[in-house]
Design a protein around this motif. Sequence first.
Motif, mmCIF file in Angstrom:
data_model
loop_
_atom_site.group_PDB
_atom_site.id
_atom_site.type_symbol
_atom_site.label_atom_id
_atom_site.label_comp_id
_atom_site.label_asym_id
_atom_site.label_seq_id
_atom_site.Cartn_x
_atom_site.Cartn_y
_atom_site.Cartn_z
ATOM 1 N N UNK A 104 0.840 -1.206 0.000
ATOM 2 C CA UNK A 104 0.000 0.000 0.000
ATOM 3 C C UNK A 104 0.868 1.245 0.000
ATOM 4 N N UNK A 105 1.870 1.287 0.892
ATOM 5 C CA UNK A 105 2.673 2.510 0.926
ATOM 6 C C UNK A 105 3.560 2.645 -0.306
ATOM 7 N N UNK A 106 4.010 1.545 -0.865
ATOM 8 C CA UNK A 106 4.830 1.633 -2.075
ATOM 9 C C UNK A 106 4.021 2.179 -3.251
ATOM 10 N N UNK A 107 2.807 1.690 -3.400
ATOM 11 C CA UNK A 107 1.942 2.163 -4.484
ATOM 12 C C UNK A 107 1.557 3.623 -4.253
ATOM 13 N N UNK A 108 1.229 3.958 -2.997
ATOM 14 C CA UNK A 108 0.877 5.349 -2.677
ATOM 15 C C UNK A 108 2.056 6.285 -2.903
ATOM 16 N N UNK A 109 3.260 5.824 -2.616
ATOM 17 C CA UNK A 109 4.452 6.650 -2.857
ATOM 18 C C UNK A 109 4.579 6.983 -4.334
ATOM 19 N N UNK A 110 4.349 5.996 -5.180
ATOM 20 C CA UNK A 110 4.382 6.235 -6.624
ATOM 21 C C UNK A 110 3.295 7.224 -7.035
ATOM 22 N N UNK A 111 2.111 7.040 -6.491
ATOM 23 C CA UNK A 111 0.971 7.899 -6.838
ATOM 24 C C UNK A 111 1.104 9.322 -6.291
ATOM 25 N N UNK A 112 1.933 9.501 -5.259
ATOM 26 C CA UNK A 112 2.053 10.828 -4.633
ATOM 27 C C UNK A 112 2.806 11.836 -5.497
#
Length: 104
Positions: A15-23
């Motif tokens: 979740x945090x890896x994907x959110x980091x990309x999306x941020x």
Amino acid sequence: MSWLVLILSGICESVWAIALDRSEGFSRIIPTVVFAIGLAASMGGLAFAMKHIPIGTSYAIWVGIGAAITAVYGMVSGEETVSLMRVLLIGGLVACVIGLKLID
């Protein structure tokens, strides 16, 4: 209980890896907030699990779960190519995670 927390922590890692990309470099607020929450949950759960599961096993399973889910997400979302070799290697990663659970 520790194993369940470790598995959930591995999911939070993706979740945090994907959110980091999306941020987009922390320039988008919602993905940045999701990143921070996912990171805190992931690290907190990993720390808890390491009280009861050996560090090497905990870390390998945590990373394996997060990496596998993130890679599958990339393929499903179309951001990464889907190939037989990629699917087999991710399957091998999952098999190794299961194997670590079975021997511990």
